[in-house]
Design an enzyme around this catalytic site. Sequence first.
Site, PDB file in Angstrom:
ATOM      1  N   SER A 113      34.384 -15.477  98.115  1.00 21.83           N
ATOM      2  CA  SER A 113      35.226 -14.324  98.347  1.00 21.83           C
ATOM      3  C   SER A 113      35.340 -12.756  98.447  1.00 21.83           C
ATOM      4  CB  SER A 113      36.075 -14.585  96.867  1.00 21.83           C
ATOM      5  OG  SER A 113      36.834 -15.762  97.275  1.00 21.83           O
TER       6      SER A 113
ATOM      7  N   HIS B 137      24.313 -26.208  98.838  1.00 26.24           N
ATOM      8  CA  HIS B 137      25.673 -25.348  98.681  1.00 26.24           C
ATOM      9  C   HIS B 137      26.959 -26.320  97.618  1.00 26.24           C
ATOM     10  CE1 HIS B 137      30.085 -23.724  99.733  1.00 26.24           C
ATOM     11  NE2 HIS B 137      29.507 -23.147  99.715  1.00 26.24           N
TER      12      HIS B 137
ATOM     13  N   GLU C 102      26.078 -18.282  94.402  1.00 25.25           N
ATOM     14  CA  GLU C 102      27.713 -18.262  94.687  1.00 25.25           C
ATOM     15  C   GLU C 102      28.218 -19.495  93.691  1.00 25.25           C
ATOM     16  OE1 GLU C 102      27.888 -18.379  99.063  1.00 25.25           O
ATOM     17  OE2 GLU C 102      27.840 -20.353  98.014  1.00 25.25           O
TER      18      GLU C 102
ATOM     19  N   ASN D 194      29.346 -19.143 106.980  1.00 28.19           N
ATOM     20  CA  ASN D 194      29.427 -20.059 106.907  1.00 28.19           C
ATOM     21  C   ASN D 194      30.382 -20.567 106.625  1.00 28.19           C
ATOM     22  OD1 ASN D 194      28.860 -22.205 105.731  1.00 28.19           O
ATOM     23  ND2 ASN D 194      29.422 -22.490 103.481  1.00 28.19           N
TER      24      ASN D 194
ATOM     25  N   LYS E  62      31.152 -23.606 107.899  1.00 28.48           N
ATOM     26  CA  LYS E  62      31.443 -24.619 107.096  1.00 28.48           C
ATOM     27  C   LYS E  62      32.473 -25.736 108.101  1.00 28.48           C
ATOM     28  CE  LYS E  62      32.339 -22.385 102.942  1.00 28.48           C
ATOM     29  NZ  LYS E  62      33.028 -22.033 101.073  1.00 28.48           N
TER      30      LYS E  62
ATOM     31  N   GLY F 252      35.917 -19.437  97.975  1.00 28.34           N
ATOM     32  CA  GLY F 252      37.303 -20.024  98.696  1.00 28.34           C
ATOM     33  C   GLY F 252      39.017 -20.006  98.003  1.00 28.34           C
TER      34      GLY F 252
ATOM     35  N   GLU G 107      29.167 -27.500  97.752  1.00 32.27           N
ATOM     36  CA  GLU G 107      30.743 -27.989  98.593  1.00 32.27           C
ATOM     37  C   GLU G 107      29.675 -29.336  98.396  1.00 32.27           C
ATOM     38  OE1 GLU G 107      31.754 -25.484 101.065  1.00 32.27           O
ATOM     39  OE2 GLU G 107      32.928 -24.304  99.907  1.00 32.27           O
TER      40      GLU G 107
HETATM   41  P1  PGA Z   1      34.270 -18.143 101.096  1.00 29.62           P
HETATM   42  O1  PGA Z   1      32.750 -19.471 100.548  1.00 29.62           O
HETATM   43  O2  PGA Z   1      33.390 -16.998 101.417  1.00 29.62           O
HETATM   44  O3  PGA Z   1      35.134 -18.693 101.094  1.00 29.62           O
HETATM   45  O4  PGA Z   1      34.457 -17.998  99.542  1.00 29.62           O
HETATM   46  C1  PGA Z   1      31.924 -18.581 100.561  1.00 29.62           C
HETATM   47  C2  PGA Z   1      30.951 -19.894 100.817  1.00 29.62           C
HETATM   48  O5  PGA Z   1      30.787 -20.958 100.063  1.00 29.62           O
HETATM   49  O6  PGA Z   1      29.684 -19.951 100.890  1.00 29.62           O
END
Ligand code: PGA
Length: 252
Positions: free
Chosen positions: A215, A97, A169, A9, A11, A175, A99
């Site tokens: 992460s 997601h 997640e 992903n 982003k 993140g 976000e």
């Molecule tokens: P990350 O993000 O691996 O940077 O923690 C995962 C995601 O948001 O899909």
Amino acid sequence: MRKKMVAGNWKMNLNFSEAEDLIKRIDIDLENYEGEAEVVLCVPYIYLELALDYAYEYERFKVGSQNLSQFENGAYTGEISASMLKQMDLHYTIIGHSERRNYFNEDNPVLIQKVLQALKHDIKPIFCCGEPIEIREKEEQQSYVKSQLENTLFHLNETDFGKVSIAYEPIWAIGTGKTATPEQAEEMHQYIRNLIAKQYNDKVAEQCTVLYGGSCNAKNAKELFAKPNVDGGLIGGASLKAEDFLNIINSF
Ligand code: PGA
């Protein structure tokens, strides 16, 4: 046997030439990949065509969007519809997601529409769920995730549900560098699979790909993927470096 998957992903990252370099490098490195995981690159809309060109040339990976509109078409300035994405022959889309839920107010009714749009146009959803830290601290993560799934996916019939992959997640892990332990991930993945078995049946539950995200990186992927109910990962930060992403793919 159910499908294993590693989905990147990206982003809202990378400029055009960085995107092209990364896609090229992943494509070349996957040439000799003999593992069983399906690799998916979920790139920003404007890099989809680029990624799809590479994807269709040697078929070493699939391509997904990070979002799509809940509407069919019309006066929705700035939106991209499922039918537009399907015209590009897109394979997957991320839906729900955290976000998007948090920054763009995507609630369950919107997510239901997005899932239906994707399925109507034959694009496979990678549906995200997961709890915030306050919920984990109260140990209420299972009921939280249960209600997310019940209110968005469990209205689907068995055939449609069979096209959906789920990404667990936990928001506190996204993140932050604070990964769920393999045991925490396995516990939730097993719980999700049991919910699916109850809602549908054992066969549907057994077939559903459930990814871990938050992460996940080249160092911790092996232990996470070794868990029986963890079928791969949805990878944010670590999908932006070819070497890290390829190490994750090779972690099964
Ligand atoms: P990350 O993000 O691996 O940077 O923690 C995962 C995601 O948001 O899909």
